[in-house]
Motif scaffolding. Structure first.
Motif, PDB file in Angstrom:
ATOM      1  N   SER A 113      46.042  27.127  42.034  1.00  0.00           N
ATOM      2  CA  SER A 113      46.206  28.268  41.137  1.00  0.00           C
ATOM      3  C   SER A 113      45.159  29.316  41.450  1.00  0.00           C
ATOM      4  CB  SER A 113      46.101  27.836  39.669  1.00  0.00           C
ATOM      5  OG  SER A 113      44.754  27.605  39.293  1.00  0.00           O
ATOM      6  N   ARG A 114      45.386  30.512  40.909  1.00  0.00           N
ATOM      7  CA  ARG A 114      44.420  31.587  41.067  1.00  0.00           C
ATOM      8  C   ARG A 114      44.512  32.489  39.850  1.00  0.00           C
ATOM      9  NH1 ARG A 114      48.214  33.613  45.510  1.00  0.00           N
ATOM     10  NH2 ARG A 114      49.605  35.059  44.404  1.00  0.00           N
ATOM     11  N   GLY A 115      43.531  33.352  39.732  1.00  0.00           N
ATOM     12  CA  GLY A 115      43.536  34.284  38.618  1.00  0.00           C
ATOM     13  C   GLY A 115      42.262  35.090  38.587  1.00  0.00           C
ATOM     14  N   SER A 116      42.224  36.050  37.693  1.00  0.00           N
ATOM     15  CA  SER A 116      41.021  36.827  37.423  1.00  0.00           C
ATOM     16  C   SER A 116      40.605  36.583  35.984  1.00  0.00           C
ATOM     17  CB  SER A 116      41.286  38.327  37.626  1.00  0.00           C
ATOM     18  OG  SER A 116      42.205  38.802  36.648  1.00  0.00           O
ATOM     19  N   ALA A 117      39.354  36.848  35.692  1.00  0.00           N
ATOM     20  CA  ALA A 117      38.890  36.653  34.318  1.00  0.00           C
ATOM     21  C   ALA A 117      39.682  37.523  33.347  1.00  0.00           C
ATOM     22  CB  ALA A 117      37.399  36.965  34.231  1.00  0.00           C
ATOM     23  N   ARG A 118      40.013  38.752  33.750  1.00  0.00           N
ATOM     24  CA  ARG A 118      40.756  39.631  32.842  1.00  0.00           C
ATOM     25  C   ARG A 118      42.145  39.065  32.530  1.00  0.00           C
ATOM     26  NH1 ARG A 118      39.261  44.614  31.776  1.00  0.00           N
ATOM     27  NH2 ARG A 118      38.278  44.956  33.813  1.00  0.00           N
ATOM     28  N   ALA A 119      42.824  38.561  33.562  1.00  0.00           N
ATOM     29  CA  ALA A 119      44.150  37.995  33.341  1.00  0.00           C
ATOM     30  C   ALA A 119      44.079  36.753  32.465  1.00  0.00           C
ATOM     31  CB  ALA A 119      44.803  37.662  34.677  1.00  0.00           C
ATOM     32  N   LEU A 120      43.068  35.935  32.678  1.00  0.00           N
ATOM     33  CA  LEU A 120      42.934  34.708  31.893  1.00  0.00           C
ATOM     34  C   LEU A 120      42.610  35.009  30.435  1.00  0.00           C
ATOM     35  CD1 LEU A 120      40.952  32.685  34.566  1.00  0.00           C
ATOM     36  CD2 LEU A 120      43.352  32.368  33.939  1.00  0.00           C
ATOM     37  N   VAL A 121      41.787  36.000  30.200  1.00  0.00           N
ATOM     38  CA  VAL A 121      41.510  36.412  28.819  1.00  0.00           C
ATOM     39  C   VAL A 121      42.765  36.988  28.175  1.00  0.00           C
ATOM     40  CG1 VAL A 121      40.281  38.143  27.432  1.00  0.00           C
ATOM     41  CG2 VAL A 121      39.023  36.671  29.016  1.00  0.00           C
ATOM     42  N   ARG A 122      43.583  37.689  28.952  1.00  0.00           N
ATOM     43  CA  ARG A 122      44.849  38.189  28.402  1.00  0.00           C
ATOM     44  C   ARG A 122      45.740  37.015  27.985  1.00  0.00           C
ATOM     45  NH1 ARG A 122      48.257  42.280  27.618  1.00  0.00           N
ATOM     46  NH2 ARG A 122      50.466  42.021  28.079  1.00  0.00           N
ATOM     47  N   TRP A 123      45.805  35.968  28.808  1.00  0.00           N
ATOM     48  CA  TRP A 123      46.600  34.792  28.408  1.00  0.00           C
ATOM     49  C   TRP A 123      46.062  34.218  27.096  1.00  0.00           C
ATOM     50  CZ3 TRP A 123      45.545  29.674  27.394  1.00  0.00           C
ATOM     51  CH2 TRP A 123      46.673  28.845  27.213  1.00  0.00           C
ATOM     52  N   LEU A 124      44.754  34.113  26.979  1.00  0.00           N
ATOM     53  CA  LEU A 124      44.151  33.580  25.752  1.00  0.00           C
ATOM     54  C   LEU A 124      44.507  34.448  24.551  1.00  0.00           C
ATOM     55  CD1 LEU A 124      40.647  32.700  27.213  1.00  0.00           C
ATOM     56  CD2 LEU A 124      42.254  31.026  26.259  1.00  0.00           C
ATOM     57  N   ARG A 125      44.388  35.767  24.714  1.00  0.00           N
ATOM     58  CA  ARG A 125      44.681  36.673  23.603  1.00  0.00           C
ATOM     59  C   ARG A 125      46.145  36.584  23.179  1.00  0.00           C
ATOM     60  NH1 ARG A 125      42.796  41.530  21.368  1.00  0.00           N
ATOM     61  NH2 ARG A 125      41.120  41.804  22.882  1.00  0.00           N
ATOM     62  N   LEU A 126      47.047  36.628  24.152  1.00  0.00           N
ATOM     63  CA  LEU A 126      48.472  36.588  23.819  1.00  0.00           C
ATOM     64  C   LEU A 126      48.854  35.272  23.155  1.00  0.00           C
ATOM     65  CD1 LEU A 126      50.119  38.229  26.972  1.00  0.00           C
ATOM     66  CD2 LEU A 126      49.603  39.288  24.757  1.00  0.00           C
ATOM     67  N   THR A 127      48.229  34.194  23.583  1.00  0.00           N
ATOM     68  CA  THR A 127      48.521  32.887  22.988  1.00  0.00           C
ATOM     69  C   THR A 127      47.927  32.795  21.592  1.00  0.00           C
ATOM     70  OG1 THR A 127      48.518  31.927  25.210  1.00  0.00           O
ATOM     71  CG2 THR A 127      48.389  30.398  23.357  1.00  0.00           C
ATOM     72  N   HIS A 128      46.702  33.248  21.433  1.00  0.00           N
ATOM     73  CA  HIS A 128      46.049  33.232  20.122  1.00  0.00           C
ATOM     74  C   HIS A 128      46.825  34.071  19.116  1.00  0.00           C
ATOM     75  CE1 HIS A 128      42.825  33.302  17.130  1.00  0.00           C
ATOM     76  NE2 HIS A 128      42.910  34.619  17.117  1.00  0.00           N
ATOM     77  N   GLU A 129      47.337  35.223  19.567  1.00  0.00           N
ATOM     78  CA  GLU A 129      48.019  36.138  18.653  1.00  0.00           C
ATOM     79  C   GLU A 129      49.494  35.820  18.483  1.00  0.00           C
ATOM     80  OE1 GLU A 129      47.063  39.988  20.228  1.00  0.00           O
ATOM     81  OE2 GLU A 129      44.994  39.915  19.481  1.00  0.00           O
ATOM     82  N   GLY A 130      50.004  34.826  19.207  1.00  0.00           N
ATOM     83  CA  GLY A 130      51.377  34.382  19.024  1.00  0.00           C
ATOM     84  C   GLY A 130      52.414  35.139  19.828  1.00  0.00           C
ATOM     85  N   GLU A 131      51.987  36.059  20.704  1.00  0.00           N
ATOM     86  CA  GLU A 131      52.972  36.709  21.576  1.00  0.00           C
ATOM     87  C   GLU A 131      53.494  35.721  22.613  1.00  0.00           C
ATOM     88  OE1 GLU A 131      52.324  40.751  22.903  1.00  0.00           O
ATOM     89  OE2 GLU A 131      50.561  40.868  21.602  1.00  0.00           O
ATOM     90  N   LEU A 132      52.660  34.845  23.063  1.00  0.00           N
ATOM     91  CA  LEU A 132      53.060  33.635  23.778  1.00  0.00           C
ATOM     92  C   LEU A 132      52.998  32.486  22.787  1.00  0.00           C
ATOM     93  CD1 LEU A 132      51.124  34.060  27.141  1.00  0.00           C
ATOM     94  CD2 LEU A 132      53.601  33.866  26.926  1.00  0.00           C
ATOM     95  N   PRO A 133      53.736  31.408  23.025  1.00  0.00           N
ATOM     96  CA  PRO A 133      53.711  30.290  22.073  1.00  0.00           C
ATOM     97  C   PRO A 133      52.289  29.763  21.855  1.00  0.00           C
ATOM     98  CG  PRO A 133      55.508  30.013  23.626  1.00  0.00           C
ATOM     99  CD  PRO A 133      54.710  31.169  24.123  1.00  0.00           C
TER     100      PRO A 133
END
Length: 256
Positions: free
Chosen positions: A142-162
């Protein structure tokens, strides 16, 4: 010896980060990419496309050692839900491969594109031996950037992602990196302790240490992604882990 870093510490109630160091640098993230798999399984579950009680069995082509427990258990099949719990709790490689065989790699790329998560990606199944010269074998898990990973965390925390993956990751037992600064019980921290609630996912291989997470205290949540990587042959782990814990300590202090 050069260690590359991609770091972002972002309180979710503020526009400006507490810490940002090359947040758009794309690095290998080892098992952190499994978060995309958990999101896709949870999405299909919520749509009724996957039955969480359905049984999945590992096949010979799935078998892999290292991270996890399933490869040392006698049980050859698990429910989809229990496989997700194993991935969340111990980053189980065999459960990852069994789930990925059901879901596929391409839908994970589609999910990342739909939610603007690139360059976050899970590129392949887990392999004991990785030879990208072989057809169909990615050069890294896998790969990623810190910004993208924080976006995943935010979207998941806020319920936009499950949000279901947060329940599975709350079972995580690896507090060796950033999360080590919080002084929690590594085997039991799904409930608040010291007024603090932590959900995190780590990634580790010979040249990678990565930790992403959500830390909540007094109703305030901070998302962090700390990814480090270096060239084969070097061993800066002590310095890397020390810095990661220092970043965790700064988060803890600032949360009060």
């Amino acid at each position: 010896m050069t260690v590359r870093w991609s770091v972002l510490v972002q309180p979710l109630d503020e526009p400006w980060p507490w810490l940002a160091e090359e947040p758009d640098a794309v690095l290998r993230t080892a098992s952190v990419g499994k978060c995309l798999l958990l999101s896709e399984v949870a999405r299909r579950w919520e749509r009724g496309d996957i039955d969480p009680a359905a049984r999945i069995a590992w096949r010979s082509e799935d078998f892999v050692r290292d991270s996890g427990l399933w490869h040392v258990l006698d049980q050859r099949d698990l429910s989809v839900l229990d496989a997700c719990r194993l991935v969340g709790a111990v980053s189980d490689n065999l459960a990852t491969n069994a789930l990925l065989r059901e879901v596929g790699v391409a839908p994970l790329a589609a999910l990342a594109a739909r939610y603007a998560l690139a360059p976050m990606a899970l590129l392949d199944r887990v392999r004991d031996d990785r030879d990208p010269a072989q057809p169909g074998v990615a050069d890294t898990l896998s790969r990623g950037s810190a910004r993208a990973l924080v976006r995943w965390l935010r979207l998941t925390h806020e319920g936009e992602l499950p949000r279901l993956p947060l329940e599975w990751l709350a079972l995580g037992t690896d507090l060796s990196m950033v999360a080590g600064a919080f002084g929690l019980d590594p085997l039991a921290h799904a409930e608040p302790d010291r007024g603090l609630l932590l959900v995190n996912k780590t990634g580790t291989d010979a040249t990678v240490r990565a930790d992403i997470g959500l830390v909540t205290k007094h109703g305030r949540t901070v998302a962090y992604a700390v990814v480090s990587g270096w060239e084969p042959g070097a061993d800066p782990r002590d310095d890397v882990l020390s810095r990661m814990r220092a970043i965790g300590g700064a988060i803890r202090d600032r949360l009060g």
